[in-house]
Design an enzyme around this catalytic site. Structure first.
Site, PDB file in Angstrom:
ATOM      1  N   THR A 121       4.079 -15.118  42.430  1.00  0.00           N
ATOM      2  CA  THR A 121       4.199 -15.141  43.889  1.00  0.00           C
ATOM      3  C   THR A 121       3.296 -16.210  44.495  1.00  0.00           C
ATOM      4  O   THR A 121       3.691 -16.926  45.423  1.00  0.00           O
ATOM      5  CB  THR A 121       3.846 -13.759  44.480  1.00  0.00           C
ATOM      6  OG1 THR A 121       4.746 -12.782  43.945  1.00  0.00           O
ATOM      7  CG2 THR A 121       3.977 -13.767  45.994  1.00  0.00           C
ATOM      8  N   GLU A 178      -0.042  -3.990  47.963  1.00  0.00           N
ATOM      9  CA  GLU A 178       0.510  -5.346  47.959  1.00  0.00           C
ATOM     10  C   GLU A 178      -0.564  -6.374  48.328  1.00  0.00           C
ATOM     11  O   GLU A 178      -0.586  -7.474  47.784  1.00  0.00           O
ATOM     12  CB  GLU A 178       1.669  -5.438  48.957  1.00  0.00           C
ATOM     13  CG  GLU A 178       2.920  -4.699  48.522  1.00  0.00           C
ATOM     14  CD  GLU A 178       3.665  -5.415  47.403  1.00  0.00           C
ATOM     15  OE1 GLU A 178       4.639  -6.122  47.669  1.00  0.00           O
ATOM     16  OE2 GLU A 178       3.238  -5.255  46.230  1.00  0.00           O
TER      17      GLU A 178
END
Length: 310
Positions: free
Chosen positions: A183, A130
């Site tokens: 994001t 991530e």
């Protein structure tokens, strides 16, 4: 055993008031990764399906291989592995797409290596993927994707995760409008400072939501599904957001919010019928503004990632 395939589910992160610290898993919607041992040392990505050619094949840029490499580094060993990824999740959807890939890869590789790690221990390796994918090592997608259910991240400095109970009959409707929201863009609109009042309200809501899950108190869950920190800024990036909320609350849904960084919206309901009706009402909202939409209805998945039998 020289080849293992694992599946990891989509997830809803933040869950309104649980910004960066709470997430839960969805049933049957996710990514599948096959990991095969090879003689030559090193990790390679052999193929990726379902991504429209957008995801990198380079081992240092793909979440599957970055996660596995972090695991191998922790073991102090190097292996030869070839990875194949089948994307079941759209990119930039807010459904934990990168997390599901990393989670499935880790569960498959861990099985190949004879399970040197428990499921909990795999989460930090997925967090490294991530970090590479979105610039921050968050666990609110990867933890529920690996472990299943609702997972609270109590502390990041010394990773402390708590798996929470799931009330019977709690359903989620995922509403994915056909637009991509990165994001990085979604994070760029967030305020860097909040007031003491906002912090107090948010703390009360996350505490209430967790208490509601433990007590199977649907009324408390509903009253607590409110985000005063991230949602007010991010909702502006999702057309139809507030119209959808009004429509589903009129049908008896418990509440709704932005899944992860969006644009997917999640709706929690008591019972499958309400969840289905909420999906139909949501579709009508987006059709009015000319946006296509995918609807998915699921109970909260308490299983998480798992090895698929041949």
């Amino acid at each position: 055993m020289k080849k293992v395939t694992a599946f990891a589910p989509a997830t809803v992160a933040n869950v309104s008031c649980g910004f960066d610290i709470l997430g839960f898993a969805i049933d049957d919607l996710g990514d599948k990764v096959t990991v095969e041992l090879k003689e030559a040392v090193g990790l390679t990505v052999a193929r990726i399906e379902g991504d429209g050619g957008k995801l990198p094949l380079e081992a240092d840029k793909n979440t599957c291989t970055v996660a596995i490499q972090a695991m191998l580094d922790a073991l102090g060993t190097q292996k030869g592995m070839e990875i194949s990824l089948e994307k079941g999740l759209p990119l930039g959807s807010g459904m934990g797409s990168s997390a599901a890939s990393a989670a499935a890869a880790l569960v498959a590789a861990n099985e190949l290596l004879g399970k040197p790690f428990e499921k909990n221990d795999l989460v930090p390796f997925a967090m490294e993927a991530e970090r590479m994918a979105c610039g921050a090592a968050h666990a609110d997608n990867v933890a529920p994707s690996i472990l299943g259910g609702f997972v609270l991240i109590r502390d990041y400095d010394h990773l402390d995760m708590v798996k929470l109970p799931v009330p019977k009959g709690l359903y989620c409707t995922l509403v994915h409008p056909h637009l991509e929201l990165k994001t990085a863009d979604s994070r760029s609109v967030l305020r860097q400072q909040i007031s003491l009042k906002e912090a107090t309200v948010q703390s009360g809501n996350i505490a209430g939501l967790i208490a509601g899950l433990y007590q199977s108190d649907y009324g408390l869950i509903s009253r607590s599904l409110k985000d005063v920190i991230a949602e007010p800024s991010r909702a502006l990036l999702i057309p139809g957001f507030y119209e959808l909320r009004e429509a589903v609350m009129d049908l008896g849904a418990l509440g709704s919010g932005i899944s992860g960084s969006g644009p997917t919206i999640f709706i929690l309901s008591q019972g499958r019928n309400t969840a289905i009706q909420a999906g139909e009402a949501s579709k009508a909202v987006f059709e009015k503004i000319g946006l296509g939409v995918d609807i998915y209805v699921s109970e909260v998945n308490d299983r998480g990632a798992y090895v698929q039998t041949p």
